[in-house]
Design a protein around this motif. Structure first.
Motif, PDB file in Angstrom:
ATOM      1  N   GLY A 123       0.819  -1.212   0.000  1.00  0.00           N
ATOM      2  CA  GLY A 123       0.000   0.000   0.000  1.00  0.00           C
ATOM      3  C   GLY A 123       0.845   1.250   0.000  1.00  0.00           C
ATOM      4  N   LYS A 124       0.508   2.171   0.880  1.00  0.00           N
ATOM      5  CA  LYS A 124       1.186   3.459   0.908  1.00  0.00           C
ATOM      6  C   LYS A 124       2.625   3.328   1.395  1.00  0.00           C
ATOM      7  N   LEU A 127      13.039   7.496   3.550  1.00  0.00           N
ATOM      8  CA  LEU A 127      11.929   7.215   2.635  1.00  0.00           C
ATOM      9  C   LEU A 127      11.893   5.726   2.336  1.00  0.00           C
ATOM     10  N   GLU A 128      10.719   5.118   2.477  1.00  0.00           N
ATOM     11  CA  GLU A 128      10.577   3.698   2.165  1.00  0.00           C
ATOM     12  C   GLU A 128      10.546   3.496   0.656  1.00  0.00           C
ATOM     13  N   GLU A 130       4.319  10.317  -1.609  1.00  0.00           N
ATOM     14  CA  GLU A 130       4.082   9.926  -2.990  1.00  0.00           C
ATOM     15  C   GLU A 130       5.181  10.522  -3.854  1.00  0.00           C
ATOM     16  N   LEU A 131       5.351   9.978  -5.018  1.00  0.00           N
ATOM     17  CA  LEU A 131       6.267  10.577  -5.982  1.00  0.00           C
ATOM     18  C   LEU A 131       5.544  11.702  -6.701  1.00  0.00           C
ATOM     19  N   ASP A 139       5.218   1.409 -11.679  1.00  0.00           N
ATOM     20  CA  ASP A 139       6.050   0.782 -10.658  1.00  0.00           C
ATOM     21  C   ASP A 139       6.682   1.858  -9.787  1.00  0.00           C
ATOM     22  N   PHE A 140       6.138   2.057  -8.592  1.00  0.00           N
ATOM     23  CA  PHE A 140       6.586   3.107  -7.679  1.00  0.00           C
ATOM     24  C   PHE A 140       8.079   2.977  -7.376  1.00  0.00           C
ATOM     25  N   ASP A 141       8.479   1.800  -6.920  1.00  0.00           N
ATOM     26  CA  ASP A 141       9.866   1.606  -6.501  1.00  0.00           C
ATOM     27  C   ASP A 141      10.837   1.793  -7.655  1.00  0.00           C
TER      28      ASP A 141
END
Length: 204
Positions: free
Chosen positions: A26-27, A46-47, A107-108, A115-117
């Motif tokens: 999730g977040k 930051l994760e 958030e970005l 793909d966030f990561d």
């Protein structure tokens, strides 16, 4: 950077710092920890990609766009470090008081919805990471920009101009007095050294 370097620096038989941790789906979370070690600084984490990408910010984060805060990238920290606060014992790496100064999600800014990561790692590699923080104290858009012609791990943490701007911002103004006093006490106790004994006079 990886957790291997983090683990090499710590004696988990003495410190209660987390060893690992797996992020929830999730977040993505961020945390800022005020670290009163040999030198006071704030750790901005930051994760990303299952770990906490981390920067040490000597003067602390700011909500004033005029402040371009030096942020030195350090080793990745495990996800469970997001909840760590307390005292790292004397003689251990980073000995001193850790206080969770702020925490929230992020958030970005340039989120393509894919793909966030992967996108976040791409921005870090490019030396230009832009995020939107949703914390108790830190809110709105921020940029982490790698400094050119400087040390490899030297970045700048900069607040974008938005509705959350606060000019002449000092993170210490938003730190409880009890936390400041505890850090000073522990630093003073750790710096106390036994006075050197006087050398006996030689008889002539």
């Amino acid at each position: 950077m990886s957790l291997a370097r983090y683990k090499q620096k710590r004696n988990f038989g003495e410190t209660t710092e987390p060893f690992a941790g797996k992020p929830a789906k999730g977040k993505h979370i961020f945390v800022v920890q005020r670290h009163h070690a040999s030198r006071l600084h704030y750790d901005f984490r930051l994760e990303i990609d299952g770990v906490l990408k981390s920067w040490a910010v000597p003067k602390g984060p700011s909500l004033d766009p005029a402040d371009k805060r030096l942020a030195m990238q350090v080793e990745d920290h495990p996800y469970d470090y997001k909840d760590f606060e307390g005292t790292i014992p004397k003689g251990n790496y980073g000995a001193g008081t850790v206080y969770i100064w702020d925490k929230g999600t992020f958030e970005l800014l340039r989120d393509d919805g894919k793909d966030f990561d992967k996108e976040a790692l791409k921005e870090i590699k490019a030396g230009d990471l832009k995020v939107v923080l949703k914390g108790r104290k830190l809110k709105g858009e921020f940029a982490l920009v790698k400094m050119k012609g400087s040390e490899d791990n030297a970045w700048l943490l900069i607040k974008h101009r938005d509705k959350y701007v606060k000019e002449q911002y000092d993170s210490e103004d938003y730190t409880p007095q009890r936390v400041k006093e505890q850090g000073l006490r522990e630093k003073a106790a750790g710096s106390k050294k036994k006075a050197p004994s006087a050398s006996p006079h030689r008889s002539r």
